[in-house]
Scaffold this active site. Structure first.
Site, PDB file in Angstrom:
ATOM      1  N   LEU A 211       0.882  -1.439  -0.109  1.00  0.00           N
ATOM      2  CA  LEU A 211       0.112   0.027  -0.125  1.00  0.00           C
ATOM      3  C   LEU A 211       0.800   1.276   0.020  1.00  0.00           C
ATOM      4  O   LEU A 211       2.016   1.448   0.788  1.00  0.00           O
ATOM      5  CB  LEU A 211      -1.011   0.090   1.180  1.00  0.00           C
ATOM      6  CG  LEU A 211      -1.796   1.256   1.279  1.00  0.00           C
ATOM      7  CD1 LEU A 211      -3.085   0.706   2.078  1.00  0.00           C
ATOM      8  CD2 LEU A 211      -1.162   2.272   2.487  1.00  0.00           C
ATOM      9  N   LEU A 212       0.351   2.116  -0.979  1.00  0.00           N
ATOM     10  CA  LEU A 212       1.048   3.734  -1.126  1.00  0.00           C
ATOM     11  C   LEU A 212       0.137   4.557  -0.276  1.00  0.00           C
ATOM     12  O   LEU A 212      -0.976   4.160  -0.523  1.00  0.00           O
ATOM     13  CB  LEU A 212       1.685   3.773  -2.185  1.00  0.00           C
ATOM     14  CG  LEU A 212       1.805   5.267  -2.860  1.00  0.00           C
ATOM     15  CD1 LEU A 212       2.872   5.238  -4.002  1.00  0.00           C
ATOM     16  CD2 LEU A 212       0.728   6.099  -3.181  1.00  0.00           C
TER      17      LEU A 212
ATOM     18  N   ASP B 203       0.574   8.835   1.585  1.00  0.00           N
ATOM     19  CA  ASP B 203       0.919  10.222   1.174  1.00  0.00           C
ATOM     20  C   ASP B 203       2.124  10.311   0.529  1.00  0.00           C
ATOM     21  O   ASP B 203       3.289   9.621   0.930  1.00  0.00           O
ATOM     22  CB  ASP B 203       0.999  10.771   2.519  1.00  0.00           C
ATOM     23  CG  ASP B 203      -0.076  10.742   3.576  1.00  0.00           C
ATOM     24  OD1 ASP B 203      -1.239  10.119   3.080  1.00  0.00           O
ATOM     25  OD2 ASP B 203      -0.034  11.105   4.563  1.00  0.00           O
TER      26      ASP B 203
ATOM     27  N   GLN C 287       4.602   7.278   1.334  1.00  0.00           N
ATOM     28  CA  GLN C 287       4.231   6.358   2.754  1.00  0.00           C
ATOM     29  C   GLN C 287       4.134   4.893   2.009  1.00  0.00           C
ATOM     30  O   GLN C 287       3.271   4.707   0.990  1.00  0.00           O
ATOM     31  CB  GLN C 287       3.109   6.804   3.295  1.00  0.00           C
ATOM     32  CG  GLN C 287       3.085   8.030   4.117  1.00  0.00           C
ATOM     33  CD  GLN C 287       3.406   7.881   5.637  1.00  0.00           C
ATOM     34  OE1 GLN C 287       2.925   7.227   6.385  1.00  0.00           O
ATOM     35  NE2 GLN C 287       4.877   8.158   5.850  1.00  0.00           N
TER      36      GLN C 287
ATOM     37  N   SER D 145       3.917  10.813   8.067  1.00  0.00           N
ATOM     38  CA  SER D 145       4.130  11.820   6.976  1.00  0.00           C
ATOM     39  C   SER D 145       4.931  12.932   7.524  1.00  0.00           C
ATOM     40  O   SER D 145       5.155  13.120   8.691  1.00  0.00           O
ATOM     41  CB  SER D 145       3.029  12.295   6.337  1.00  0.00           C
ATOM     42  OG  SER D 145       2.487  11.265   5.403  1.00  0.00           O
TER      43      SER D 145
ATOM     44  N   ARG E 276       0.497  15.638  13.796  1.00  0.00           N
ATOM     45  CA  ARG E 276       1.269  14.883  12.996  1.00  0.00           C
ATOM     46  C   ARG E 276       1.654  15.719  11.420  1.00  0.00           C
ATOM     47  O   ARG E 276       1.140  16.757  11.468  1.00  0.00           O
ATOM     48  CB  ARG E 276       0.788  13.740  12.611  1.00  0.00           C
ATOM     49  CG  ARG E 276      -0.633  13.588  12.096  1.00  0.00           C
ATOM     50  CD  ARG E 276      -0.730  12.094  11.849  1.00  0.00           C
ATOM     51  NE  ARG E 276      -2.386  11.791  11.586  1.00  0.00           N
ATOM     52  CZ  ARG E 276      -3.186  11.569  12.367  1.00  0.00           C
ATOM     53  NH1 ARG E 276      -3.050  11.059  13.716  1.00  0.00           N
ATOM     54  NH2 ARG E 276      -4.485  11.199  11.914  1.00  0.00           N
ATOM     55  N   ASP E 277       2.613  15.119  10.671  1.00  0.00           N
ATOM     56  CA  ASP E 277       2.699  15.745   9.375  1.00  0.00           C
ATOM     57  C   ASP E 277       3.614  17.028   9.218  1.00  0.00           C
ATOM     58  O   ASP E 277       3.145  17.768   8.896  1.00  0.00           O
ATOM     59  CB  ASP E 277       1.478  15.770   8.749  1.00  0.00           C
ATOM     60  CG  ASP E 277       0.723  14.391   8.826  1.00  0.00           C
ATOM     61  OD1 ASP E 277       1.262  13.278   9.152  1.00  0.00           O
ATOM     62  OD2 ASP E 277      -0.541  14.329   8.852  1.00  0.00           O
TER      63      ASP E 277
ATOM     64  N   GLU F 177      -5.114  17.116   8.976  1.00  0.00           N
ATOM     65  CA  GLU F 177      -3.737  16.318   8.468  1.00  0.00           C
ATOM     66  C   GLU F 177      -2.989  17.263   7.266  1.00  0.00           C
ATOM     67  O   GLU F 177      -3.480  17.843   6.550  1.00  0.00           O
ATOM     68  CB  GLU F 177      -4.171  15.026   7.829  1.00  0.00           C
ATOM     69  CG  GLU F 177      -4.829  14.092   9.109  1.00  0.00           C
ATOM     70  CD  GLU F 177      -5.123  12.574   8.555  1.00  0.00           C
ATOM     71  OE1 GLU F 177      -4.682  11.885   9.326  1.00  0.00           O
ATOM     72  OE2 GLU F 177      -5.466  12.325   7.268  1.00  0.00           O
TER      73      GLU F 177
END
Ligand code: FRU
Length: 543
Positions: free
Chosen positions: A105-106, A108, A124, A168, A228-229, A283
């Protein structure tokens, strides 16, 4: 007790798959519980989240450097295990010029940046299945923003601060240094309590990303572990870190920190209250300037649409913001970046010649059931798009570099007679009147239908009659122009529709059988310019 003693009890380094450090303790999860030695009274062993975990009080003599050394061993085992998932599976839905994962799985895009004469882009990745589990970062490099070369598995979820996912973040190019800022995600105990830290890694002289550990270990006041991120930008003489955040009363906000040295960070404030209510979490923030104006991009979650066809709450937004003298953010006007089905968590960067280019995740957090899962992979990136601010509007166009992939163009007269394009990878331009239907990627029983519905005043993107397994099937975009100009990029299982010279965009995954290569137009006749798009040069192989 020393860390080495715990490692021995666990059956050796090669039997440890995860390390965690809840406050005052050290915990390791083992691969094979049979290899665990009899435990002394001060080491507990229990099954947590389906893993056998050994845990002990953290002796003061155990340093972060000891934990980092164990992390490096885990990382090397993780890289080896993931290496078995680097061969792309054959799949008719695989794009030929978009970035997709070889397997797994891919999600961000991460760390999109121009550094040292090349473009760098990370994704990711969960290598082992089409599932959202402990995320890795994969590193790709390009000279031309079209052809990409696999570099490495840059970061793995190997350390006590990121062992449930190297989440991310963005990159910073500072002189010779390439920094990766990311969120370390861990889950502690039976109730999977989230522990979030903002972390950094740097490219070293061996061309490897070396983790330097967490920079921000605690939460700002009033914020949950959903923070996050990181996006890090140098402005007004100092570094700023923007994070997507959630308040304790479940409101999405932008959290901002500052630093003078990229190492020590101070919390400033939460921003975005003037938009409230605006979702339960934000996000993946991005922040940049266009035509002298400041823009913030983020993914608000929990915003419902008035349109009954639109049930997905994961949105994409760009806001024009103002900054006061203290650097505070004020949200002014905002827009949806993409009105289609699959566009989330975009990142942008400035090209060597000064253009703002954006890449998004062509997927959504809750979608895990695409036909490509039958061949062991899911999700892809969007085409790169150039953003401009023009006459008070955000304009998005496919990046100029895409022209490299265009084959010879021809004119097609579209009418109700199906024409076989012989490919599902193309660039098509057409201007349509209202009250017509463009059928794309179709055979006798499948089609994607774009309808210009004058009565409703919408462009309707309908993927009901495809092999879709999950997700909404209809998206409607209100339009007022007297006719509608479309530029459609197709790539086997996706359509990206740029509307009226980039005033709007609709992106969607669309699965139809491999020979569904027809196009037809109902209730109108129109001339279109058609060019096939050739495959990019792409290497999955690790160097
Ligand atoms: C967005 C997101 C990010 C997070 C990452 C984890 O899709 O949820 O907020 O860092 O995915 O893979």
């Amino acid at each position: 007790m020393s860390l080495q003693r715990l490692i021995d009890l666990a059956g050796g380094v090669d039997n440890i798959q995860r390390i965690l450090a809840p406050v005052g303790r050290v915990t390791v999860a083992v691969r094979d519980a049979e290899r665990v030695q009899p435990l002394p009274h001060d080491v507990s062993g229990e099954s947590v989240l389906g893993e056998w975990q050994l845990s002990m009080a953290r002796d003061l003599a155990i340093t972060d450097a000891d934990l980092a050394a164990l992390g490096r061993s885990i990382a090397s085992a993780q890289r080896q295990a993931a290496a078995a998932y680097l061969q792309p599976t054959a799949c008719p839905y695989r794009p030929q010029w978009h970035i997709s994962p070889p397997q797994g799985l891919l999600n961000d895009p991460n760390g999109f940046i121009y550094h040292d004469g090349a473009y760098h882009l990370f994704y990711q990745w969960y290598p082992f299945a089409c599932e959202h589990k402990d995320k890795y970062w994969v590193h790709l490099k390009s000279q031309d923003l079209v052809n990409w070369t696999w570099q490495s598995i840059a970061l793995t979820p190997s350390d006590w601060f990121d062992s449930h996912g190297v989440f991310s973040g963005h990159a910073v190019s500072d002189g010779d240094d390439l920094w990766l800022f990311y969120t370390g995600n861990t889950r502690l105990g039976h109730d999977r309590q989230r522990q979030t830290m903002q972390c950094v890694a740097r490219l070293n002289e061996h061309n490897q990303f070396e983790k330097l550990g967490p920079l921000i270990r605690t939460l700002p006041p009033g914020v949950t572990e959903h923070i996050r991120d990181p996006k890090v930008v140098h402005r007004q003489g100092r570094w700023h870190m923007l994070l997507g955040a959630q308040t304790q009363d479940l409101q999405g906000r932008l959290a901002v920190y500052h630093s003078t040295d990229l190492q020590h960070w101070q919390f400033d404030k939460l921003y975005g209250e003037e938009l409230a209510p605006y979702g339960y979490m934000w996000e993946c923030p991005d922040w940049f300037e266009m035509a002298g104006k400041q823009f913030v991009v983020f993914g608000p979650q929990g915003i419902r649409s008035q349109n009954l066809h639109h049930t997905i709450v994961h949105q994409n937004r760009i806001f024009h913001v103002d900054q006061d003298e203290q650097g505070g953010f004020h949200f002014l006007e905002g827009w949806q970046l993409d009105a289609g089905f699959d566009f989330y968590a975009p990142q942008s960067m400035q090209t060597a010649d000064g253009r703002r280019v954006m890449c998004g995740w062509m997927g959504l957090p809750d979608e895990l059931e695409h036909p490509s899962c039958d061949n062991g992979w899911i999700h892809q990136f969007t085409a790169l798009r150039e953003l401009r601010w023009h006459n008070g509007q955000i304009i998005q166009q496919p990046s100029a570099e895409l022209a490299q992939l265009r084959g010879e163009a021809c004119t097609l007269t579209l009418n109700e007679q199906p024409q076989d394009l012989g490919t599902k990878s193309f660039d098509l331009e057409v201007t349509l009147p209202w009250d017509c239907e463009l059928h794309l990627l179709h055979d006798d029983s499948h089609a994607v239908v774009l309808t210009l519905d004058r009565a409703q005043g919408v462009l309707r993107f309908d993927r009901t009659h495809t092999q879709i397994r999950q997700g909404d099937t209809i998206r409607e975009l209100p339009l007022t122009s007297s006719e509608v100009k479309l530029r459609i990029l197709a790539d086997n299982s996706s359509l990206e529709i740029f509307i009226n010279d980039g005033e709007q965009v609709m992106t969607g995954r669309v699965f139809t059988p491999p020979n569904a290569t027809h196009i037809s137009l109902k209730h109108a006749v129109a001339d279109a310019t058609f060019a096939p798009l050739n495959a990019m040069q792409w290497s999955f192989a690790p160097r």
